[in-house]
Design a protein around this motif. Structure first.
Motif, PDB file in Angstrom:
ATOM      1  N   ASP A  64      24.218 -37.750  10.057  1.00 19.70           N
ATOM      2  CA  ASP A  64      24.071 -38.040   8.890  1.00 19.70           C
ATOM      3  C   ASP A  64      23.843 -38.771   8.683  1.00 19.70           C
ATOM      4  O   ASP A  64      23.459 -39.665   7.816  1.00 19.70           O
ATOM      5  CB  ASP A  64      25.919 -37.563   8.413  1.00 19.70           C
ATOM      6  CG  ASP A  64      26.648 -35.636   8.143  1.00 19.70           C
ATOM      7  OD1 ASP A  64      25.525 -35.675   8.281  1.00 19.70           O
ATOM      8  OD2 ASP A  64      27.438 -36.209   8.429  1.00 19.70           O
ATOM      9  N   GLY A  67      20.193 -38.662   7.619  1.00 20.34           N
ATOM     10  CA  GLY A  67      20.001 -38.761   6.113  1.00 20.34           C
ATOM     11  C   GLY A  67      20.464 -39.827   5.362  1.00 20.34           C
ATOM     12  O   GLY A  67      19.642 -39.805   4.241  1.00 20.34           O
ATOM     13  N   PRO A  71      16.540 -39.607   3.811  1.00 14.01           N
ATOM     14  CA  PRO A  71      16.329 -37.735   4.162  1.00 14.01           C
ATOM     15  C   PRO A  71      15.030 -37.425   4.655  1.00 14.01           C
ATOM     16  O   PRO A  71      14.592 -36.625   5.132  1.00 14.01           O
ATOM     17  CB  PRO A  71      16.962 -37.847   3.112  1.00 14.01           C
ATOM     18  CG  PRO A  71      16.895 -38.575   1.968  1.00 14.01           C
ATOM     19  CD  PRO A  71      16.562 -39.742   2.757  1.00 14.01           C
ATOM     20  N   HIS A  88      13.406 -32.669   9.596  1.00 17.19           N
ATOM     21  CA  HIS A  88      13.752 -33.199   8.138  1.00 17.19           C
ATOM     22  C   HIS A  88      15.273 -33.225   7.941  1.00 17.19           C
ATOM     23  O   HIS A  88      15.991 -32.031   7.682  1.00 17.19           O
ATOM     24  CB  HIS A  88      13.106 -33.037   7.014  1.00 17.19           C
ATOM     25  CG  HIS A  88      11.868 -33.328   7.285  1.00 17.19           C
ATOM     26  ND1 HIS A  88      11.059 -34.553   7.394  1.00 17.19           N
ATOM     27  CD2 HIS A  88      10.241 -32.246   7.485  1.00 17.19           C
ATOM     28  CE1 HIS A  88       9.573 -34.413   7.211  1.00 17.19           C
ATOM     29  NE2 HIS A  88       9.670 -33.091   7.946  1.00 17.19           N
ATOM     30  N   ILE A  89      15.785 -33.898   8.064  1.00 16.12           N
ATOM     31  CA  ILE A  89      17.583 -34.320   7.057  1.00 16.12           C
ATOM     32  C   ILE A  89      17.511 -34.655   5.947  1.00 16.12           C
ATOM     33  O   ILE A  89      17.176 -35.324   5.474  1.00 16.12           O
ATOM     34  CB  ILE A  89      18.051 -35.409   8.891  1.00 16.12           C
ATOM     35  CG1 ILE A  89      17.767 -35.515   9.702  1.00 16.12           C
ATOM     36  CG2 ILE A  89      19.860 -35.300   7.760  1.00 16.12           C
ATOM     37  CD1 ILE A  89      18.474 -34.297  10.239  1.00 16.12           C
ATOM     38  N   ASP A  90      18.353 -33.466   5.439  1.00 17.30           N
ATOM     39  CA  ASP A  90      18.829 -34.111   3.697  1.00 17.30           C
ATOM     40  C   ASP A  90      19.805 -34.829   4.123  1.00 17.30           C
ATOM     41  O   ASP A  90      20.665 -34.711   4.659  1.00 17.30           O
ATOM     42  CB  ASP A  90      19.460 -32.160   3.738  1.00 17.30           C
ATOM     43  CG  ASP A  90      17.806 -31.468   3.147  1.00 17.30           C
ATOM     44  OD1 ASP A  90      17.175 -31.810   3.072  1.00 17.30           O
ATOM     45  OD2 ASP A  90      18.515 -30.267   3.486  1.00 17.30           O
ATOM     46  N   ALA A  91      19.967 -35.134   2.659  1.00 16.92           N
ATOM     47  CA  ALA A  91      21.057 -36.387   1.867  1.00 16.92           C
ATOM     48  C   ALA A  91      22.457 -35.435   3.041  1.00 16.92           C
ATOM     49  O   ALA A  91      22.742 -34.898   1.730  1.00 16.92           O
ATOM     50  CB  ALA A  91      20.295 -36.590   1.400  1.00 16.92           C
ATOM     51  N   ARG A 126      20.661 -40.409  -5.329  1.00 12.56           N
ATOM     52  CA  ARG A 126      21.157 -40.168  -3.717  1.00 12.56           C
ATOM     53  C   ARG A 126      22.012 -41.489  -3.495  1.00 12.56           C
ATOM     54  O   ARG A 126      22.681 -42.577  -3.193  1.00 12.56           O
ATOM     55  CB  ARG A 126      20.589 -41.233  -2.398  1.00 12.56           C
ATOM     56  CG  ARG A 126      19.309 -40.050  -2.302  1.00 12.56           C
ATOM     57  CD  ARG A 126      18.286 -40.335  -0.895  1.00 12.56           C
ATOM     58  NE  ARG A 126      18.969 -40.959   0.657  1.00 12.56           N
ATOM     59  CZ  ARG A 126      18.585 -41.808   0.994  1.00 12.56           C
ATOM     60  NH1 ARG A 126      16.983 -42.653   0.215  1.00 12.56           N
ATOM     61  NH2 ARG A 126      19.316 -42.587   1.765  1.00 12.56           N
TER      62      ARG A 126
END
Length: 138
Positions: A64, A67, A71, A88-91, A126
Motif C-alpha cells: 500500500d 502504491g 503506482p 505493478h501496484i495500484d493506488a 490520487r
C-alpha cells in the motif's frame, strides 16, 4: 558506479526521480540488517530519470505504501539471480498508518491509539482524505 547483483531479494524500479528516499523512509528500510541500495536519478529511456531501490533479502513490503508513493513503480522479485515475478501496484483504496493526519483538531491527535486511516477519494488525482476529519493528505 557499480551496484552488485542481487541473488535473492527485491528491486523497486521506475520510482519517480526524487521519491526514492521518501519511499525508503515510509517502508522503514533503514531498520533492515541486509544490503539496501538507493540509486537516485538513474538514467531511464522511458522516464528520463528515475530512482531504484535494491533490497538484498526477501522481506514483507507494505505494498500500500508503494502504491501510495507512486503506482507506476515496478516490484521485481529476484530468486537465484533471476527475476521470477514482476508486478505493478495500484493506488490503494485505503491507507492505514502509512501517513499521519496533520489536522491539529483531528481525533487522531488526542487519541494516540487510533490508527491513521486515509481513504482514496479521487483516484484520477490520487487524493486521500482522513477517515475521521476528511483533511486532505499532503
Amino acid at each position: 558506479m557499480i551496484i552488485g547483483k542481487i541473488e535473492n531479494g527485491i528491486v523497486l524500479d521506475h520510482i519517480k526521480a526524487g521519491q526514492g528516499m521518501y519511499l525508503y523512509k515510509i517502508l522503514g528500510l533503514d531498520s533492515l540488517n541486509c544490503e539496501v541500495a538507493l540509486i537516485k536519478n538513474a538514467v531511464s529511456e522511458k522516464m528520463g530519470k528515475k530512482d531504484i531501490i535494491k533490497i538484498d533479502q526477501m522481506i514483507d513490503l507494505n505494498l500500500d505504501a508503494i502504491g501510495y508513493v507512486d503506482p507506476n513503480i515496478t516490484v521485481n522479485i529476484i530468486k537465484n539471480g533471476e527475476r521470477v515475478k514482476r508486478t505493478h501496484i495500484d493506488a490503494p483504496e485505503e491507507l492505514v498508518d502509512i501517513i499521519k493526519c496533520k489536522n491539529p483538531r483531528c481525533i487522531t491527535t488526542t487519541e494516540q491509539e487510533l490508527s491513521h486511516i486515509f481513504k482514496l477519494t479521487d483516484k484520477e488525482n490520487r487524493v486521500y482524505r482522513c477517515l475521521y476529519c476528511e483533511s486532505k493528505a499532503k
